[in-house]
Design an enzyme around this catalytic site. Structure first.
Site, PDB file in Angstrom:
ATOM      1  N   ARG A  46       0.812  -1.235   0.000  1.00  0.00           N
ATOM      2  CA  ARG A  46       0.000   0.000   0.000  1.00  0.00           C
ATOM      3  C   ARG A  46       0.836   1.272   0.000  1.00  0.00           C
ATOM      4  O   ARG A  46       0.384   2.321   0.469  1.00  0.00           O
ATOM      5  CB  ARG A  46      -0.972   0.018   1.172  1.00  0.00           C
ATOM      6  CG  ARG A  46      -1.983  -1.116   1.077  1.00  0.00           C
ATOM      7  CD  ARG A  46      -3.177  -0.905   1.957  1.00  0.00           C
ATOM      8  NE  ARG A  46      -3.902  -2.166   2.064  1.00  0.00           N
ATOM      9  CZ  ARG A  46      -3.710  -3.047   3.043  1.00  0.00           C
ATOM     10  NH1 ARG A  46      -2.844  -2.798   4.004  1.00  0.00           N
ATOM     11  NH2 ARG A  46      -4.389  -4.155   3.055  1.00  0.00           N
ATOM     12  N   LYS A  82       2.057  11.093 -11.339  1.00  0.00           N
ATOM     13  CA  LYS A  82       1.277  10.155 -12.150  1.00  0.00           C
ATOM     14  C   LYS A  82       2.124   8.921 -12.418  1.00  0.00           C
ATOM     15  O   LYS A  82       3.254   9.027 -12.887  1.00  0.00           O
ATOM     16  CB  LYS A  82       0.889  10.781 -13.487  1.00  0.00           C
ATOM     17  CG  LYS A  82      -0.285  11.725 -13.413  1.00  0.00           C
ATOM     18  CD  LYS A  82      -0.776  12.039 -14.819  1.00  0.00           C
ATOM     19  CE  LYS A  82      -1.929  13.006 -14.808  1.00  0.00           C
ATOM     20  NZ  LYS A  82      -2.382  13.324 -16.171  1.00  0.00           N
ATOM     21  N   GLU A  95       7.753  18.513 -24.955  1.00  0.00           N
ATOM     22  CA  GLU A  95       7.091  18.854 -23.688  1.00  0.00           C
ATOM     23  C   GLU A  95       7.609  20.192 -23.146  1.00  0.00           C
ATOM     24  O   GLU A  95       6.858  20.958 -22.541  1.00  0.00           O
ATOM     25  CB  GLU A  95       7.292  17.751 -22.645  1.00  0.00           C
ATOM     26  CG  GLU A  95       6.751  16.380 -23.034  1.00  0.00           C
ATOM     27  CD  GLU A  95       5.216  16.252 -22.933  1.00  0.00           C
ATOM     28  OE1 GLU A  95       4.566  17.164 -22.392  1.00  0.00           O
ATOM     29  OE2 GLU A  95       4.694  15.232 -23.416  1.00  0.00           O
ATOM     30  N   LYS A  98       5.323  22.948 -14.398  1.00  0.00           N
ATOM     31  CA  LYS A  98       4.603  21.707 -14.108  1.00  0.00           C
ATOM     32  C   LYS A  98       4.304  21.596 -12.617  1.00  0.00           C
ATOM     33  O   LYS A  98       3.203  21.242 -12.215  1.00  0.00           O
ATOM     34  CB  LYS A  98       5.391  20.489 -14.581  1.00  0.00           C
ATOM     35  CG  LYS A  98       4.720  19.190 -14.165  1.00  0.00           C
ATOM     36  CD  LYS A  98       4.696  18.125 -15.190  1.00  0.00           C
ATOM     37  CE  LYS A  98       3.751  16.998 -14.750  1.00  0.00           C
ATOM     38  NZ  LYS A  98       3.858  15.802 -15.562  1.00  0.00           N
ATOM     39  N   GLU A 136      -5.907  16.216 -11.005  1.00  0.00           N
ATOM     40  CA  GLU A 136      -6.452  16.539 -12.306  1.00  0.00           C
ATOM     41  C   GLU A 136      -7.971  16.702 -12.294  1.00  0.00           C
ATOM     42  O   GLU A 136      -8.688  16.100 -13.094  1.00  0.00           O
ATOM     43  CB  GLU A 136      -6.039  15.468 -13.341  1.00  0.00           C
ATOM     44  CG  GLU A 136      -6.198  15.976 -14.766  1.00  0.00           C
ATOM     45  CD  GLU A 136      -5.439  15.127 -15.783  1.00  0.00           C
ATOM     46  OE1 GLU A 136      -4.344  14.627 -15.450  1.00  0.00           O
ATOM     47  OE2 GLU A 136      -5.922  14.999 -16.900  1.00  0.00           O
ATOM     48  N   ARG A 158      -4.982  20.960 -14.294  1.00  0.00           N
ATOM     49  CA  ARG A 158      -3.895  20.047 -14.625  1.00  0.00           C
ATOM     50  C   ARG A 158      -4.069  19.443 -16.019  1.00  0.00           C
ATOM     51  O   ARG A 158      -3.096  19.090 -16.682  1.00  0.00           O
ATOM     52  CB  ARG A 158      -3.781  18.929 -13.573  1.00  0.00           C
ATOM     53  CG  ARG A 158      -2.623  17.987 -13.864  1.00  0.00           C
ATOM     54  CD  ARG A 158      -2.252  17.106 -12.684  1.00  0.00           C
ATOM     55  NE  ARG A 158      -1.174  16.209 -13.089  1.00  0.00           N
ATOM     56  CZ  ARG A 158      -0.425  15.496 -12.265  1.00  0.00           C
ATOM     57  NH1 ARG A 158      -0.641  15.577 -10.977  1.00  0.00           N
ATOM     58  NH2 ARG A 158       0.533  14.712 -12.708  1.00  0.00           N
ATOM     59  N   ASN A 214      -2.113  18.311 -20.862  1.00  0.00           N
ATOM     60  CA  ASN A 214      -2.345  17.306 -21.895  1.00  0.00           C
ATOM     61  C   ASN A 214      -2.474  17.912 -23.296  1.00  0.00           C
ATOM     62  O   ASN A 214      -2.923  17.232 -24.222  1.00  0.00           O
ATOM     63  CB  ASN A 214      -3.609  16.506 -21.565  1.00  0.00           C
ATOM     64  CG  ASN A 214      -3.422  15.649 -20.327  1.00  0.00           C
ATOM     65  OD1 ASN A 214      -2.391  15.015 -20.161  1.00  0.00           O
ATOM     66  ND2 ASN A 214      -4.399  15.665 -19.444  1.00  0.00           N
ATOM     67  N   HIS A 265      -2.016  15.811 -26.359  1.00  0.00           N
ATOM     68  CA  HIS A 265      -1.898  14.409 -25.952  1.00  0.00           C
ATOM     69  C   HIS A 265      -3.065  13.545 -26.421  1.00  0.00           C
ATOM     70  O   HIS A 265      -2.888  12.363 -26.706  1.00  0.00           O
ATOM     71  CB  HIS A 265      -1.758  14.299 -24.433  1.00  0.00           C
ATOM     72  CG  HIS A 265      -0.383  14.654 -23.943  1.00  0.00           C
ATOM     73  ND1 HIS A 265       0.175  15.895 -24.154  1.00  0.00           N
ATOM     74  CD2 HIS A 265       0.550  13.925 -23.273  1.00  0.00           C
ATOM     75  CE1 HIS A 265       1.389  15.915 -23.608  1.00  0.00           C
ATOM     76  NE2 HIS A 265       1.637  14.741 -23.077  1.00  0.00           N
ATOM     77  N   HIS A 300      -2.070  10.549 -28.491  1.00  0.00           N
ATOM     78  CA  HIS A 300      -2.314   9.155 -28.102  1.00  0.00           C
ATOM     79  C   HIS A 300      -3.015   8.396 -29.220  1.00  0.00           C
ATOM     80  O   HIS A 300      -2.737   7.211 -29.448  1.00  0.00           O
ATOM     81  CB  HIS A 300      -3.171   9.096 -26.835  1.00  0.00           C
ATOM     82  CG  HIS A 300      -2.406   9.397 -25.579  1.00  0.00           C
ATOM     83  ND1 HIS A 300      -3.030   9.682 -24.389  1.00  0.00           N
ATOM     84  CD2 HIS A 300      -1.080   9.456 -25.333  1.00  0.00           C
ATOM     85  CE1 HIS A 300      -2.110   9.909 -23.460  1.00  0.00           C
ATOM     86  NE2 HIS A 300      -0.927   9.778 -24.010  1.00  0.00           N
ATOM     87  N   HIS A 326       6.807   9.294 -27.977  1.00  0.00           N
ATOM     88  CA  HIS A 326       5.687  10.013 -27.373  1.00  0.00           C
ATOM     89  C   HIS A 326       5.767  11.513 -27.672  1.00  0.00           C
ATOM     90  O   HIS A 326       4.779  12.137 -28.076  1.00  0.00           O
ATOM     91  CB  HIS A 326       5.679   9.756 -25.873  1.00  0.00           C
ATOM     92  CG  HIS A 326       4.628  10.523 -25.129  1.00  0.00           C
ATOM     93  ND1 HIS A 326       3.283  10.318 -25.323  1.00  0.00           N
ATOM     94  CD2 HIS A 326       4.741  11.515 -24.199  1.00  0.00           C
ATOM     95  CE1 HIS A 326       2.605  11.150 -24.538  1.00  0.00           C
ATOM     96  NE2 HIS A 326       3.464  11.878 -23.847  1.00  0.00           N
TER      97      HIS A 326
END
Lengths: 364, 364
Positions: free
Chosen positions: A122, A144, A186, A228, A238, A242, A246, A249, A253, A266
């Protein structure tokens, strides 16, 4: 700051952590040892990075009990199965809740290792040592973590903040040029979404950054991480702003999924995706055509592609974008640009406008 | 409270949630619908529970788009592989971040489903509908989720709080007597660690609770959830006092691991483990022998075993306990009893004392 070293603090209350940026910061024990409280670490790295930097890192960690899990290199290994090999090793040692996990590698290593750190018993502490420009300015900051599923990228993951991030600019010297460029996608993004002065600075210095001039690279990373970090601190999970990170993105994607992951990097997909977002922003009357041209120009000088694969149809995009995490009630929320330096989350474009953009980049 | 319905609020700030306890609470749409905001749910249940309560739950969810993932029954399926089948189904539908996941079943279903909810697209909402006494008073409250690894229980997991917990006491009528008893082990635990008046109440009413007299069962669950909720609210991530909830668990896990999971029910192992903890507490001069006898007596009236499997040696215990999550720097921290109603986290017992306890329960 001392000797060209910057520290950016990500302000998340009790989970506040520093990003330490500059040449040689990985060699300095005082940057790492305070976060290895119980003197046992598990380094997760891959076959490409280990020969280059593992010994150096072990040297820095003298006096600490070090275990290493070596992963195969490549996005195709960013899976639950790979995560399991790390769980297995942690239990074999055995490591307990006080072990610190260190991710030494690019975004794939950091994302998997962060996910494992978030789930092992955990949650255990972890340190990010990103070894690509992309991961230094993006994936290592913000907590993330996750792995891919055959039906979508990053579909399994969680938020787990690192205890610190070590962005050593010296490691970029062994990075392939194409990956350096992908990282710049980025960096440029931060200028686009909230920092027009930084975008202009990049227009003035992009070649120097590409040549890895130390002061310029360190500054570009510092300013990217600062932006960031601020966005993440304001919206850790998010719920709102936030999502601006993206930009490009959702389109990107879709391109990666259509081609199969690994055809484009990417960052390259994000650059092409951002050009689609810029085109739609232009159609909505927000961006000037001259701004669209500035964006394309900076990407190209940075060594990035600006024209998406022409065999993708509008239908391909729409189908692939529908599974994206940013879909809300069937409506695809997009990040678009009001101008260079200002982005917005948009749901109220028309399908006709979106299709016009997609069609304009498609051959069929 | 109305009509014998109790609501216990677990006070976790913005993640505060209610536990709704009483007969028939699963049939009341207003207990569930407010937490299914986007009208799409994925129910995760198993082959045993589905024939009994799935239709009833679907009835309550009229107007909501319902998907169901059916798991095989049994602790041996509490694995990453089973979690994957739920991820697969969520993506096949496809479900997005706004889908609510509902766990309908006992602790295994709740733990796996909670883990999946915590990881799917970095976390989606979920509702716990525990259908065993054990899960109603323990695993459904507090946000611990996870799956087992072949080398240890709950080794992979995370904290993910539900949006609400529905503890319908009517469902206990279909619970095998042995499982009802196993659940009482945790109920008795709350008395032992912090509530001597409740322990005495249980001594007075244990047969009525076993006979499922509605008011008594509801009260026992309410008082258990209230204690657990308070402990969790004070220490969500188990930095300190939450560990008291593990009374009997470190020994109990060792028993389960040695025998192979499934020989004894978790609650049965906890009862036997608590007797070991009580014995060591007595050796340390804390518990009176009369208190040890009261504990054993209440367990036995509740239908629980109090003598651990005699073929386990002290060495077996020590080896199996070493991998427990409560190990810190090689020292096994134990939860012991100062008296009935007061527990403490202890590391400063001697190995000789621990061995004396273990040997006294071992044949060899």
């Amino acid at each position: 700051m001392s000797d060209g070293i910057y520290i950016v603090d990500v302000d998340l209350g009790e989970r506040c952590y520093p990003i330490i940026i500059g040449p040689g910061v990985m060699k300095e024990p005082s940057n790492l040892l305070p976060y290895c409280s119980e003197d046992q670490v598990m380094i997760v790295t891959n076959e490409t990075v280990a020969p280059l930097y593992l010994d150096q890192l072990k040297q820095t960690l003298q006096g600490v009990e070090v275990h290493v899990t070596l992963l195969p290199d490549g996005e195709e290994h960013k899976s639950l199965q790979t995560a399991e090999t790390i769980f297995d090793h942690l239990l074999e040692v055995p490591c307990d809740r006080t072990t610190t996990l260190i991710a030494l590698g690019g975004g794939v290593v950091g994302d998997i290792a962060g996910f494992v750190a978030g789930c092992y018993q955990r949650g255990i502490d972890f340190i990010q040592i990103p070894t690509t420009l992309l991961s230094q300015v993006d994936s290592s900051v913000g907590g993330k973590t996750g792995v891919n599923h055959s039906m979508g990228k990053n579909m399994i993951g969680l938020f787990h903040q690192p205890k610190c991030v070590i962005a050593d600019t010296e490691v970029l010297s062994t990075l392939p040029a194409r990956e350096l460029s992908a990282g710049l996608a980025e960096v440029i993004k931060y200028g686009l979404i909230s920092d027009s002065a930084f975008f202009s600075w990049l227009e003035a210095h992009i070649e120097g950054v590409l040549n890895l001039e130390s002061d310029l690279v360190t500054y570009a990373i510092e300013r990217s991480c600062r932006t960031k970090g601020e966005v993440v601190a304001a919206d850790e999970r998010e719920g709102g702003q936030r999502a601006l990170l993206n930009l490009g993105h959702t389109f990107g994607h879709a391109i990666e999924a259509a081609e199969g992951y690994g055809v484009h990097l990417h960052g390259e997909a994000v650059a092409m995706g951002t050009m689609l977002a810029a085109d739609l922003s232009f159609r909505l009357g927000w961006l000037e055509s001259e701004e669209v041209a500035r964006i394309a120009n900076l990407y190209q000088r940075a060594g990035l592609p600006v024209i998406p694969p022409q065999e993708l149809t509008a239908e391909d995009y729409l189908r692939l974008m529908a599974v994206d995490k940013k879909v809300k009630k069937g409506v695809i929320r997009l990040i678009l640009l009001k101008k260079i330096g200002e982005a917005e989350i948009v749901s109220d474009y028309t399908t006709a406008q979106l299709k016009a953009t997609l069609d304009s980049f498609s051959k069929t």
